[in-house]
Scaffold this active site. Structure first.
Site, short mmCIF file in Angstrom:
data_model
loop_
_atom_site.label_atom_id
_atom_site.label_comp_id
_atom_site.label_asym_id
_atom_site.label_seq_id
_atom_site.Cartn_x
_atom_site.Cartn_y
_atom_site.Cartn_z
N ASN A 256 0.84 -1.13 -0.10
CA ASN A 256 0.03 0.08 -0.05
C ASN A 256 0.81 1.32 0.02
O ASN A 256 0.43 2.15 -0.87
CB ASN A 256 -0.85 -0.05 1.39
CG ASN A 256 -2.18 -0.90 0.98
OD1 ASN A 256 -2.28 -1.64 0.01
ND2 ASN A 256 -2.77 -1.03 2.23
N ARG B 78 -10.72 -4.22 -14.14
CA ARG B 78 -9.44 -5.12 -13.81
C ARG B 78 -9.88 -6.65 -13.95
O ARG B 78 -11.04 -6.88 -13.36
CB ARG B 78 -9.26 -4.70 -12.35
CG ARG B 78 -8.52 -3.25 -12.10
CD ARG B 78 -8.23 -3.40 -10.80
NE ARG B 78 -7.84 -1.91 -10.24
CZ ARG B 78 -6.98 -1.14 -10.51
NH1 ARG B 78 -5.96 -1.69 -11.09
NH2 ARG B 78 -6.92 -0.11 -10.09
N ARG C 282 -5.24 2.00 -13.09
CA ARG C 282 -3.88 2.17 -12.43
C ARG C 282 -3.18 0.78 -12.05
O ARG C 282 -3.62 0.27 -11.52
CB ARG C 282 -3.97 3.34 -11.42
CG ARG C 282 -2.48 3.55 -10.85
CD ARG C 282 -2.64 4.53 -10.04
NE ARG C 282 -3.20 5.95 -10.26
CZ ARG C 282 -3.90 6.65 -9.61
NH1 ARG C 282 -4.45 6.30 -8.82
NH2 ARG C 282 -4.29 7.93 -10.24
N HIS D 269 -15.48 3.25 -14.89
CA HIS D 269 -15.06 2.35 -13.72
C HIS D 269 -16.30 1.60 -13.38
O HIS D 269 -16.34 0.50 -12.45
CB HIS D 269 -14.73 3.27 -12.47
CG HIS D 269 -14.24 2.41 -11.08
ND1 HIS D 269 -15.16 2.46 -10.31
CD2 HIS D 269 -13.15 1.89 -10.79
CE1 HIS D 269 -14.61 1.96 -9.21
NE2 HIS D 269 -13.57 1.59 -9.40
N TYR E 129 -12.16 -9.90 -1.90
CA TYR E 129 -12.95 -8.49 -1.81
C TYR E 129 -14.49 -8.84 -1.67
O TYR E 129 -15.34 -9.90 -2.18
CB TYR E 129 -12.87 -7.85 -2.98
CG TYR E 129 -11.73 -7.11 -3.35
CD1 TYR E 129 -10.47 -7.66 -2.95
CD2 TYR E 129 -11.46 -6.11 -4.60
CE1 TYR E 129 -9.05 -7.04 -2.94
CE2 TYR E 129 -10.16 -5.79 -4.76
CZ TYR E 129 -9.01 -6.20 -4.10
OH TYR E 129 -7.80 -5.79 -4.61
N ARG F 260 -14.31 1.87 4.56
CA ARG F 260 -12.94 1.20 4.90
C ARG F 260 -11.85 1.92 5.10
O ARG F 260 -11.09 1.86 5.66
CB ARG F 260 -13.04 0.17 3.80
CG ARG F 260 -11.71 -0.72 4.21
CD ARG F 260 -11.27 -1.80 2.69
NE ARG F 260 -10.44 -0.95 1.70
CZ ARG F 260 -10.87 -0.64 0.49
NH1 ARG F 260 -11.88 -1.42 -0.03
NH2 ARG F 260 -10.04 -0.09 -0.28
N HIS G 130 -15.36 -3.96 0.00
CA HIS G 130 -15.37 -3.29 -1.19
C HIS G 130 -16.84 -2.59 -1.77
O HIS G 130 -16.72 -1.94 -2.59
CB HIS G 130 -14.52 -4.26 -2.11
CG HIS G 130 -14.20 -3.41 -3.57
ND1 HIS G 130 -14.81 -3.54 -4.91
CD2 HIS G 130 -13.34 -2.58 -3.74
CE1 HIS G 130 -14.27 -2.92 -5.75
NE2 HIS G 130 -13.52 -2.16 -5.26
#
Length: 722
Positions: free
Chosen positions: A57, A403, A433, A463, A496, A592, A620
């Site tokens: 992270n 993704r 990204r 997205h 997730y 979160r 998520h």
């Protein structure tokens, strides 16, 4: 006379004191991740995993967020964020906050985790402590497998300072010529193609009567103790490890004629071209070497992080592969959604009419909610797309991919659909990204299979997580949709928590048709029947829903909002939530990560409570509940309440209209709010306090409760079919 008390109208809700800084709030999130590594209630290998996640992270934080702040500072952009801090002030605050956190992480690993690993038979040894036999074996490994791929680079007037790759681990080596006594500097990169930890064979593992499962040595230590092979005839005076982090955010000219080519060029720049934003070194590095590295990389003292011990702890993630289930969380196998089980099982039986037993039949009966990873992604969403690909009545499939994995069943299903003559259109976000390279690979593969691949809209990231299936049913056309909160990625679906809605409601199908036309063509769609879509109408719709709760309170009724998401940053929505709190609306936020809202301020946010849950699964899902005077409205979708999601991304949030699903989502939120094991409460000073059970009270872990309830549903469904 005393001062008149301020009314809510007198309070400027945009004042900096009512907001937390985004970057510092993120650091507090990562502190909660680190706590999971420090918490002895967490199984040992899971603690190593959280140690690795904390480091990973931080890498991304420096590559993107710190890099951006440094760019702003260097460009003399001094405009403060809504919390009142300038870029320079934020950089200083980040250093002050993060430095002790990194020291704590490494000290705990060296002093607690490493000995605990050894007590469980996992030995990460230092080269200096090896026996002669172990050293002899590793010297052979060095000669055969490591030495051939190493390239020492001298630094002198004829050899300029070498260009070093982002996130590379390196050895700064000082050598001395035996004849002249002249000292020279060289750099040796630890190649990424080598395993980080070299395992010793069983016969060379510690034989002291203790348990042994794995024994290894960090590869950089093997290189460091064999440097004389790289510099024959020279005296190795000293060596020092260092690791650098570069600005890795892509700077794209989206108006480029070929976006694919532009991204490929930027990816090459990411590895070597971005400025260095962090240098990790060991405390033993002398000032002369330290100053030379700082000068060559144009760094200041606040860019330097001294690491006492092993650098780059994210490589500890590899130890999760060890076959030691007793040192991990109990295995969880997602269940088949009970409503889908009869339809999936019946298709395996001969002479069954597949047109009446497909997933489409289940969706026709009523809307279906899927909740991952508690329920199987592969047996729901992947099967939905797979059946659509093979169903002769399906005419078209359209979906977004942000993704995913190139070897996923979804990619294969889309190719199958295109090869069978179906119209297939996929919006691929090349700018996801750190997934750009992967996305380019399978986007090209899809194009070669005859699929219409669209790279999204200029200036926006796509997205949203949506699928539209168009199916011929008799004389009619019916549209089936999946609208979710998570990526179409089978691997992350097991890690997730996400929810998704499968439906064939006509208004949702019509909305997704319009949204795909917006993504693929020149549509200027500005209104939707049901969907909240950004950047079109989402912020306005969310604020309107908040204001509706305010009106209910003003009219003497109650108001309540529960919102679960990854991050809350948008100042307009935060100000609306403050207004709602002032009006008496009860607000619970399950955030979160980043939260810029400051709860618990008298006359501003005293009716707002914020918690964060950090557990084995990454929270998520985005779920938004509005009581609406006890009429209960719930929405799910892909968007956090952040400016980037509301202004610079294409997002979709859908209302949930099936009463049973609304109740299920309310139950999920209630379980989250009741967590006293992995929930942290945000205080008005910005600190987080972990909840714990009251004296003699039961420990309530939301994720464990959801696994238990899901398993019980599965058992009940099994008995119902016997």
């Amino acid at each position: 006379m005393g001062k008149a008390k301020k009314t809510s109208k007198d309070i400027n809700l945009n004042a900096p004191q009512y907001y937390f800084n985004r970057e510092l709030s993120w650091l507090e999130f990562n502190r909660r991740v680190l706590h999971e590594a420090l918490d002895r209630r967490t199984p040992l290998l899971e603690r190593l995993k959280f140690t690795a996640i904390f480091s990973s992270n931080l890498d991304e934080f420096f590559m993107v967020r710190v890099a951006l702040l440094k760019e702003q500072f260097q460009a003399q952009i001094n405009r403060p964020t809504i919390d009142g801090l300038t870029p320079q002030q934020q950089l200083e605050a980040i250093y002050q906050c993060l430095h002790p956190m990194v020291i704590e992480q490494h000290r705990y690993f060296e002093q607690v985790l490493r000995p605990e690993m050894a007590s469980h038979g996992i030995h990460l040894l230092n080269y200096i402590d090896l026996s002669p036999e172990q050293r002899s074996y590793l010297q052979q490994i060095f000669q055969k497998k490591i030495f051939p791929v190493l390239t020492p680079l001298a630094v002198d007037p004829s050899h300029p300072f070498p260009l070093m790759a982002n996130l590379s681990l390196n050895l700064a080596v000082v050598v001395k010529a035996p004849n002249t006594g002249e000292e020279k500097f060289a750099r040796v990169k630890v190649p990424n193609i080598l395993p980080r930890f070299i395992c010793l064979p069983q016969e060379l593992q510690p034989q002291n009567g203790k348990l042994n499962h794995w024994t290894g040595v960090a590869v950089e230590q093997i290189i460091a103790h064999n440097l004389e092979v790289l510099f024959p005839g020279m005296i190795i005076k000293e060596y020092h490890l260092f690791r650098l982090t570069r600005d890795a955010d892509l700077e794209l000219a989206e108006e480029a004629n070929d976006l694919l080519l532009a991204i490929q060029q930027e990816l090459r720049r990411r590895h070597f071209g971005g400025s260095v934003v962090r240098l990790e070194i060991q405390p033993s590095m002398p000032s002369s070497v330290r100053q030379m590295l700082m000068a060559e990389m144009e760094l200041v003292e606040s860019d330097i992080y001294e690491i006492d011990g092993l650098l780059n702890l994210k490589d500890l993630m590899s130890l999760m592969k060890l076959p030691l289930p007793e040192l991990k969380d109990p295995t969880w196998t997602p269940i088949i959604p009970p409503r889908l089980r009869p339809f999936l099982q019946s298709r395996k039986i001969a002479n069954v009419d597949s047109q009446k037993t497909s997933i489409f039949s289940a969706i026709q009966q009523k809307d279906l909610l899927v909740h991952h990873p508690y329920e199987s992604f592969s047996c729901s969403v992947e099967k939905f797309i797979a059946q659509a690909a093979r169903d002769p009545n399906v005419l078209a499939i359209k979906m977004t991919l942000y993704r995913t994995t190139g070897d996923s069943e979804i990619i294969g299903s889309l190719i199958t659909a295109a090869e069978s003559g179906k119209q297939v259109a996929v919006i691929v976000e090349l700018k996801a990204r750190f997934d750009e390279e992967n996305n380019i690979t399978w986007a090209t593969q899809l194009e070669k299979s005859g699929i219409h691949v669209i790279y999204g809209i200029v200036g926006l990231k796509t997205h949203t997580k949506i699928v539209l299936v168009v199916r011929q049913e008799g004389e009619d056309i019916r549209r089936y949709v999946h609208i979710g909160t998570g990526n179409y990625n089978a691997k992350t679906a097991n890690l997730y928590t996400d929810v998704g809605l499968l439906s064939c409601r006509e208004d949702l199908g019509a909305d997704l048709t319009d949204l795909f036309n917006y993504l693929t063509g020149y549509s200027c769609q500005e209104s939707y029947r049901k969907l909240l879509v950004s950047p079109v109408n989402m912020r306005d719709r969310i604020i309107a829903l908040i204001h509706r709760e305010i009106e209910h309170c003003k009219n003497g009724n109650s108001g309540q909002i529960i919102a679960k998401m990854n991050s809350l940053v948008d100042s307009q929505i935060i100000a609306a939530l403050y207004e709602a709190s002032q009006a008496g609306v009860k607000i619970d936020l399950i955030i979160r990560g980043i939260c810029c809202l400051r709860p618990g301020i008298p006359e501003v946010s005293e009716n707002i409570r914020v918690i964060s849950i950090i557990g084995r699964f990454l929270e998520h899902s985005r779920i938004f509940y509005f009581s609406n005077n006890e009429q209960n409205e719930v929405y799910i979708g892909s968007a956090d309440w952040m400016p980037r999601n509301l202004d610079r991304r294409v997002e979709a949030v859908t209302p949930v209209e099936d009463a049973e699903i609304v109740q299920t989502l309310q139950n999920i939120l209630a379980i989250m709010l009741g967590d006293n094991r992995q929930a942290w409460e945000l205080k008005s000073d910005g600190s987080y306090v972990q909840r714990c059970p009251e004296q003699d009270g039961a420990e309530l872990c939301a994720q464990n409760i959801l696994m238990e309830k899901t398993q019980q549903l599965s058992v009940n469904q099994l008995f119902a079919t016997l």
